[in-house]
Design an enzyme around this catalytic site. Structure first.
Site, short mmCIF file in Angstrom:
data_model
loop_
_atom_site.label_atom_id
_atom_site.label_comp_id
_atom_site.label_asym_id
_atom_site.label_seq_id
_atom_site.Cartn_x
_atom_site.Cartn_y
_atom_site.Cartn_z
N CYS A 128 0.83 -1.24 -0.04
CA CYS A 128 0.11 0.06 0.09
C CYS A 128 0.99 1.32 0.00
O CYS A 128 0.33 2.37 -0.23
CB CYS A 128 -1.10 0.11 1.22
SG CYS A 128 -1.99 -1.47 0.95
N HIS A 270 -2.85 7.29 2.74
CA HIS A 270 -3.42 6.12 2.23
C HIS A 270 -4.79 5.84 2.99
O HIS A 270 -4.92 5.59 4.06
CB HIS A 270 -2.54 4.86 2.61
CG HIS A 270 -3.06 3.41 2.62
ND1 HIS A 270 -3.81 2.95 1.31
CD2 HIS A 270 -3.10 2.48 3.32
CE1 HIS A 270 -3.91 1.91 1.52
NE2 HIS A 270 -3.54 1.40 2.52
N ASN A 300 -10.37 -0.07 0.46
CA ASN A 300 -8.81 0.17 0.57
C ASN A 300 -8.23 -0.10 -0.81
O ASN A 300 -8.43 -1.52 -1.12
CB ASN A 300 -8.16 -0.63 1.52
CG ASN A 300 -6.75 -0.47 1.86
OD1 ASN A 300 -5.95 -0.37 0.82
ND2 ASN A 300 -6.16 -0.93 2.85
O1 UT7 Z 1 -3.60 -1.15 3.61
C1 UT7 Z 1 -2.31 -1.18 4.56
C2 UT7 Z 1 -2.54 -1.99 5.89
N1 UT7 Z 1 -3.94 -2.15 6.07
C3 UT7 Z 1 -4.46 -1.62 7.19
O2 UT7 Z 1 -3.88 -0.34 7.75
C4 UT7 Z 1 -5.79 -1.92 7.91
C5 UT7 Z 1 -5.70 -2.13 9.40
N2 UT7 Z 1 -6.59 -2.72 10.02
C6 UT7 Z 1 -7.90 -2.68 10.33
O3 UT7 Z 1 -8.35 -1.74 9.30
C7 UT7 Z 1 -8.70 -3.21 10.90
O4 UT7 Z 1 -8.00 -3.95 11.89
C8 UT7 Z 1 -9.81 -4.04 10.49
C9 UT7 Z 1 -10.85 -3.33 9.63
C10 UT7 Z 1 -9.09 -5.11 9.24
C11 UT7 Z 1 -10.55 -5.03 11.49
O5 UT7 Z 1 -11.37 -3.97 12.44
P1 UT7 Z 1 -11.11 -4.12 13.89
O6 UT7 Z 1 -11.89 -3.23 14.54
O7 UT7 Z 1 -9.40 -3.93 14.10
O8 UT7 Z 1 -11.54 -5.51 14.39
P2 UT7 Z 1 -10.40 -6.54 14.82
O9 UT7 Z 1 -9.45 -7.02 13.86
O10 UT7 Z 1 -10.15 -6.16 16.36
O11 UT7 Z 1 -11.58 -7.89 15.04
C12 UT7 Z 1 -12.60 -7.46 16.22
C13 UT7 Z 1 -13.81 -8.44 15.96
C14 UT7 Z 1 -13.08 -9.84 15.73
O12 UT7 Z 1 -13.99 -10.79 16.13
P3 UT7 Z 1 -13.81 -11.43 17.97
O13 UT7 Z 1 -12.39 -12.20 17.52
O14 UT7 Z 1 -13.63 -10.38 18.76
O15 UT7 Z 1 -15.13 -12.45 18.00
C15 UT7 Z 1 -13.10 -9.87 14.49
O16 UT7 Z 1 -13.22 -11.22 13.95
O17 UT7 Z 1 -14.52 -8.05 14.57
C16 UT7 Z 1 -14.36 -9.18 13.94
N3 UT7 Z 1 -14.60 -8.62 12.36
C17 UT7 Z 1 -15.54 -8.45 11.81
N4 UT7 Z 1 -16.87 -8.48 12.29
C18 UT7 Z 1 -17.78 -8.25 11.30
C19 UT7 Z 1 -13.40 -8.56 11.50
N5 UT7 Z 1 -13.70 -8.24 10.55
C20 UT7 Z 1 -15.09 -8.16 10.49
C21 UT7 Z 1 -16.18 -7.90 9.63
N6 UT7 Z 1 -17.43 -7.77 10.02
N7 UT7 Z 1 -15.82 -7.47 8.41
#
Ligand code: UT7
Length: 349
Positions: A128, A270, A300
């Site tokens: 990215c 980004h 993204n």
């Molecule tokens: O592009 C260059 C680099 N990329 C980035 O900078 C992206 C960085 N990361 C993010 O944007 C976020 O971490 C995500 C959007 C990928 C995930 O969001 P989050 O708020 O950080 O969620 P998390 O990874 O802390 O997960 C919290 C919960 C998890 O469930 P459990 O384990 O607590 O039951 C995930 O499985 O949210 C769940 N989860 C979702 N739930 C519904 C993750 N993705 C989804 C989803 N819908 N799409």
């Protein structure tokens, strides 16, 4: 103060500085097919509300079967050339993590199809951050007088590498391409790119990766593990690092340019997650309104993210000629990068 000094982009720059790379054209292309969150929520254990609240994304554009990164790059590149009123350049640098094939690079094919005959053409992969690395490479070609005009394209089709069953990635990424034209010019001109800050930390290479398909897996002479051909991302760890590194890189490039945060009118960084944009603004103590956002309708888009955000902001009037703009990105590698410029008077087609 004379008129020239007033337009000097950086306190440290003088009209006698060497050749600068000046941004003089901008073009983008999104594949026509739009996938709203509701369509993803029909297939995966997620919801429109979750995706909008946690990422700021409402929809993304996705390629049709058979359409590739080069198809998007060609369209964006041609529009950028048109916006610069040019038929030809000396080099093409393509930032992508989703090349048409592992070998050869995609850039020569894109150059050929745009009608850029026999020009230098190569790919850059910084995930990215690719567009920032490609810009710096192109600026280097110009500074070294290897090229007078360079077409820089960021294009990615992450829909072709994300696991369609992974809500953590399939809901985040979209496809697209954005391009700029750089020409040789002087540091005092609007559009002249200032210093760059580029960095990497390979210790965290496995936070964002496609495990299979490279020499590490292929040298085993065994087929890849099922699913190992898909892109993986440790979302939470990456989230924190994205904020920290983009804020740090912004501060570093401002120090190099002799500028302060308050000198920047717009931050175009980004578009990984709307909450990351807010996090960077908070860490820098800057109003969130200074941060351009177009993630809601494109998601993204990896290497295409910064030029797509530039185009949106330029078209909406949010970016105007003369404004001081900071460009920044963060991505797999890990990698990060920033640069600054004063926005030129260019048309978006
Ligand atoms: O592009 C260059 C680099 N990329 C980035 O900078 C992206 C960085 N990361 C993010 O944007 C976020 O971490 C995500 C959007 C990928 C995930 O969001 P989050 O708020 O950080 O969620 P998390 O990874 O802390 O997960 C919290 C919960 C998890 O469930 P459990 O384990 O607590 O039951 C995930 O499985 O949210 C769940 N989860 C979702 N739930 C519904 C993750 N993705 C989804 C989803 N819908 N799409």
């Amino acid at each position: 103060m004379n008129g020239l000094a007033e337009v000097l982009p950086f306190p440290g720059s003088t009209p006698e500085d060497g050749t600068s790379a000046v941004l003089c054209g901008l073009g983008t292309f999104l594949p026509p097919r739009v996938v709203p969150n509701t369509v993803i929520a029909e297939r995966l254990d997620t919801s429109d509300e979750w995706i909008r609240a946690r990422t700021g994304i409402r929809q993304r554009h996705v390629v049709e079967a058979g359409m590739s990164t080069s198809d998007l790059a060609v369209e964006a590149g041609m529009l950028a050339l048109k916006s610069a009123d040019l038929d030809d350049v000396d080099a093409l640098v393509l930032a992508t993590t989703t090349p048409d094939r592992p070998c050869p690079a995609t850039a020569p094919d894109v150059a050929y199809r745009i009608g850029l005959n026999r020009v230098a053409a190569f790919d850059v992969n910084a995930v990215c951050t690719g567009f920032l690395y490609a810009l710096a490479s192109a600026a280097g070609l110009i500074a070294a007088e290897v090229a007078e005009h360079v077409l820089v394209i960021g294009a990615d089709t992450f829909s072709t590498i994300v696991d369609p069953d992974s809500r953590g990635t399939a809901a985040i990424f979209g496809d697209g391409a954005g391009a700029v034209v750089l020409r040789a010019g002087a540091a005092h001109e609007l559009g002249a790119l200032g210093p760059f800050d580029l960095g990497s930390d390979g210790q965290d290479a496995d936070l964002i990766m496609v495990p299979a398909g490279g020499s590490r897996q292929r040298s085993t002479r065994r087929p890849a593990e099922p699913g190992a051909e898909f892109f993986t991302m440790a979302g939470k760890a990456v989230f924190r690092k994205a904020i920290y590194q983009m804020a740090g890189s912004a501060q570093s490039v401002l120090d190099k340019a002799g500028l302060r945060l308050r000198d920047i009118d717009r931050f175009v960084i980004h578009q990984a997650n709307a909450r990351i944009l807010t996090g960077v603004a908070d860490m820098l103590g800057q109003p969130a309104a200074k941060f351009v956002r177009n993630i809601d309708h494109v998601g993204n888009t990896a290497a295409a993210s910064v030029p797509l955000a530039l185009t949106s902001a330029c078209a909406s009037g949010e970016l105007r000629a003369g404004q001081r703009v900071l460009l920044g990105a963060f991505g797999g590698g890990l990698t990060w990068g920033s640069t600054v410029l004063r926005w030129p008077d260019i048309s978006v087609l």
